[in-house]
Design a protein around this motif. Structure first.
Motif, PDB file in Angstrom:
ATOM      1  N   THR A  56       0.586  15.987  -4.082  1.00 24.70           N
ATOM      2  CA  THR A  56      -0.046  14.679  -4.218  1.00 24.70           C
ATOM      3  C   THR A  56      -1.544  14.868  -4.384  1.00 24.70           C
ATOM      4  OG1 THR A  56       1.665  13.776  -2.791  1.00 24.70           O
ATOM      5  CG2 THR A  56      -0.267  12.400  -3.158  1.00 24.70           C
ATOM      6  N   CYS A  58      -4.153  14.671  -1.926  1.00 21.00           N
ATOM      7  CA  CYS A  58      -4.954  13.638  -1.265  1.00 21.00           C
ATOM      8  C   CYS A  58      -6.363  14.151  -0.947  1.00 21.00           C
ATOM      9  CB  CYS A  58      -4.285  13.221   0.047  1.00 21.00           C
ATOM     10  SG  CYS A  58      -2.693  12.412  -0.177  1.00 21.00           S
ATOM     11  N   ALA A  85      -3.048   9.136   4.305  1.00 20.16           N
ATOM     12  CA  ALA A  85      -2.605  10.530   4.384  1.00 20.16           C
ATOM     13  C   ALA A  85      -1.308  10.563   5.168  1.00 20.16           C
ATOM     14  CB  ALA A  85      -3.645  11.425   5.048  1.00 20.16           C
TER      15      ALA A  85
HETATM   16 FE1  SF4 Z   1       0.613  15.663   0.483  1.00 21.15          FE
HETATM   17 FE2  SF4 Z   1       0.375  14.517   2.857  1.00 21.15          FE
HETATM   18 FE3  SF4 Z   1      -1.466  16.257   2.053  1.00 21.15          FE
HETATM   19 FE4  SF4 Z   1      -1.307  13.872   0.898  1.00 21.15          FE
HETATM   20  S1  SF4 Z   1      -1.841  14.263   3.041  1.00 21.15           S
HETATM   21  S2  SF4 Z   1      -1.519  15.851  -0.151  1.00 21.15           S
HETATM   22  S3  SF4 Z   1       0.903  13.482   0.937  1.00 21.15           S
HETATM   23  S4  SF4 Z   1       0.693  16.706   2.454  1.00 21.15           S
END
Ligand code: SF4
Length: 749
Positions: A56, A58, A85
């Protein structure tokens, strides 16, 4: 910076805020009366970075005390996650403080200096190469390192050490999408942006469970204001299926038949886009003729679905104004995976659902830098999405990296499974494994472990010497983790994000980048890599390699631009302000004639079908949003461990449990022809009669999975095997009735 209005960003001004920096404040700054703060003007003690777990990508804020990150919160201004998150992101720093971090190199388990380690590394690998040829040493890498790390590793291993064979663990998750995109679009090019989750009026998930696998992407779906139809095609009633408006619980591995039938019914219904097909695609007429054999009646028999469900789905797609198709591992990990992914692409092409907001044939990647691995790791592609077999490509990369073209191999690498088989066959004698845990994650585990035992020399480079794989190594090299080094990741929507160093690695652990520089120096090829002085210098070279490719990133003005613009999606040939970079808006693809290709093949029966001895279908997948792959990091967090069960669970339908005399909570033996293990039965409506499901995060599960691979992508088929479940009793077979806790010791007999 990213246009806040486009993403409905909350206002934020941490600079004026003198109170405690709480998660709630970061998530809902407007509620605290805060205004917008320009990017780059964060107060002292806060810095930005991109999460190092999933694809993803984030954005996170690191809260620092005396220059050291002590806490993480989601970045409200980052265009990916908009202040959200998942549990892994919130707990991102915890694994760095684990007590089992590697702090020195270990030779046969005993601490040694870096000089001793590098000398041993060089002498052993060079001795093997002198005796058996350069290609007798190989490497297996990861989708978890930064692009700069991957680029340098691939360069040092192949251009410096003379290896031919090296692959990434992205073979386990993304190879199918790579192959399908190349065949259809002419380049490995996922076309979408995350804004498409919010712009669709029909969202079709095939073999994916974003609720737990990509929870922030799912949150983007939840922000869709179009009241979209959300359709899940999955044998299991997953968390996402429970939240969908339509769930099609098809029989495992009948997806190709369903997708071809949908194409046939959509064509019959006149739901195609003739202008798009005529102007922008090849091979449609042959495809239309091919799918005519895929009748509704045949589909019902093979998939087990109802006519109403299929016809409703056809009608929904036909009436959709912006239909997006998304797939993940349920598609990619199958015995005919590439054709299945291609069949999804075909649906988008024939309905003209591509290149517009809310549309697309969209593969969601897995690891934080799976896309970086695909483009810049120098494994099965030459750096920059190039081809080892193409002389012009070799010349271009040689010039970009300022190295002699003769050092670039003129042949392709073996894939992961071929490297493992090469060890069994005696062709590979030495192996360097970097940041991946194959002794847990690779399919048909005993076959993998037998291969490791045959190696003359195994080196494992990882944050932890305690992983199942590191424990098999002759030499262990301690590596810095995410947050302890600098570099870029490329996420699922092709966004290049920057991850900064916010912690110091423990003991003598080094960044992967510096370990690769050290290897080059000891191996005697350091002069080839003198320009790789820092991750940002490496990024400049990767940019040069990307020039005039579909993934051209020459317009990025360096790390500061990545940080100030909230990441940049490729392609980026000019340093223009960040914007959505959706592909194929002009209908031009990356094939020689700029047309997309319809491709198809007759569905085949899975190699290991249920039978009288093993009558159940064995499915694997993710367990929870708190777990990441083999758990080598997430299991370090007390918080994350509390968010999933500590026992190995086998989910099964009530009818099967009843027939086997099993109750919820009972201990059962689960077996395939490859082995058996103990698991606690959970009677659940999430699996259909005749199926069982186990999460992949326990090291024992891959004792049961088969050596089956998609022949085109060579991706393992984790999602289908014939299995048996038996009640455990104090019987003659000697299985002890023990409490079933997660540990590292396989109980497979
Ligand atoms: Fe992936 Fe969770 Fe990290 Fe976002 S916070 S990149 S959804 S692991």
């Amino acid at each position: 910076m990213t246009n806040p209005a486009a993403f409905k960003l909350p206002a934020l001004s941490l600079r004026e805020w003198s109170g405690p920096l709480t998660a709630e404040l970061v998530r809902r700054p407007a509620a605290f009366g805060l205004g917008q703060v320009p990017v780059g003007q964060l107060p002292d003690g806060v810095s930005r970075g991109v999460c190092g777990f999933c694809s993803t990508g984030c954005g996170l804020l690191f809260h620092q005390q005396q220059g050291v990150a002590v806490n993480v919160t989601p970045d409200p201004t980052y265009p990916v996650n908009l202040g959200m998150a998942c549990p892994k992101g919130w707990e991102g720093l915890t694994p760095l403080s684990a007590t089992d971090r590697g702090t020195t190199p270990l030779l046969d388990g005993k601490p040694v200096s870096w000089h001793a380690a590098m000398t041993h590394f060089t002498q052993n690998f060079q001795a093997i190469q002198a005796k058996h040829g350069k290609a007798s040493v190989a490497f297996i890498s990861t989708g978890q390192m930064m692009c700069e790390d991957m680029g340098l590793l691939g360069a040092v291993a192949k251009f410096g050490m003379g290896m031919i064979h090296g692959d990434g663990n992205t073979r386990q998750c993304m190879a199918t999408s790579v192959t399908a995109y190349k065949q259809a679009f002419g380049f490995d090019a996922p076309p979408f942006t995350y804004a498409d989750f919010e712009a669709s009026d029909v969202i079709v998930f095939i073999g994916g469970n974003p609720c737990i696998a990509h929870p922030i992407m799912w949150q983007r779906v939840m922000q869709n204001r179009n009241q979209p139809e959300i359709i899940v095609v999955d044998p299991r009633k997953t968390e996402t299926a429970m939240a969908a408006t339509q769930h099609l619980p098809l029989r495992p591995k009948s997806d190709l038949t369903l997708l071809y039938t949908l194409a046939n019914l959509l064509i019959d219904a006149g739901a195609t886009d003739p202008d798009f097909i005529t102007q922008h695609t090849n091979n449609y007429d042959a495809f239309r003729e091919f799918v005519q054999d895929f009748t509704l009646e045949q589909c019902l028999a093979e998939t087990g679905l109802t006519a109403d469900a299929i016809q409703r789905l056809v009608k929904t797609i036909a009436q959709g104004k912006a239909v997006s198709f998304w797939w993940t591992m349920g598609v990619n990990q199958g015995h005919q995976a590439t054709y299945t992914a291609q069949a999804i692409i075909n649906l988008a092409l024939l309905t003209g659902n591509i290149g517009r907001p809310g549309t697309g044939a969209n593969s969601i990647t897995g690891q934080c830098n799976a896309m970086g691995s695909r483009l810049f790791s120098n494994t099965t592609n030459l750096i920059g999405g190039h081809d080892f077999l193409n002389p012009a490509h070799r010349e271009k990369v040689a010039q970009a990296l300022d190295i002699p073209v003769e050092v670039i191999p003129q042949e392709n690498s073996w894939a992961y499974d071929q490297i493992i088989q090469g060890i069994h066959d005696g062709a590979i004698k030495g192996l360097w494994i970097i940041a991946t845990n194959g002794a847990h994650s690779w399919i048909n585990q005993q076959h993998f472990r037998d291969a490791m035992a045959k190696l003359e020399y195994l080196v494992v480079q990882d944050m932890y010497p305690t992983t199942e794989t590191a424990q098999l190594a002759h030499l262990y090299l301690p590596a810095a983790g995410w947050g302890e080094k600098e570099g870029t990741f490329i996420n699922s929507e092709r966004r290049i994000g920057l991850s900064r160093k916010v912690r110091v690695a423990p003991g003598q652990a080094l960044s992967d980048f510096n370990i690769f520089r050290l290897v080059a120096s000891y191996y005697g090829c350091g002069t080839l890599f003198e320009n790789w002085t820092s991750p940002e210098a490496a990024f400049r070279m990767l940019q040069k390699c990307s020039a005039e490719q579909p993934c051209d990133i020459t317009g990025i003005e360096g790390y500061d631009m990545l940080e100030s613009q909230g990441g940049v999606q490729w392609p980026c040939t000019e340093p223009t302000p960040a914007q959505e970079r959706r592909l194929f808006a002009d209908g031009k693809f990356f094939t020689p004639d700029q047309r997309a290709n319809f491709r198809y093949a007759t569905p085949e029966t899975a190699p290991e079908a249920p039978n009288a001895e093993y009558p159940l279908t064995f499915l694997t997948g993710r367990g929870s949003s708190a777990q990441w792959h083999t758990g080598s990091r997430t299991n370090k967090s007390t918080v994350l461990r509390k968010l999933h069960v500590a026992e190995l669970i086998v989910e099964m339908h009530a009818s099967d449990a009843l027939a086997l005399g099993l109750q919820d909570g009972a201990l059962a033996e689960v077996s395939t022809v490859r082995g058996r293990l103990e698991a606690t039965v959970r009677v659940a409506p999430t699996v259909a009669p005749g199926c069982i499901f186990m999460a992949m995060h326990d090291s024992r599960v891959n004792l049961l999975t088969p050596s089956v691979f998609d022949p085109q992508s060579r991706q393992p088929s984790y999602k289908y095997a014939a299995a048996r479940v038996r009640k455990i009793s104090a019987s003659a077979d000697g299985i002890s009735v023990t409490r079933n806790r997660i540990d590292r010791d396989p109980v497979c007999s």
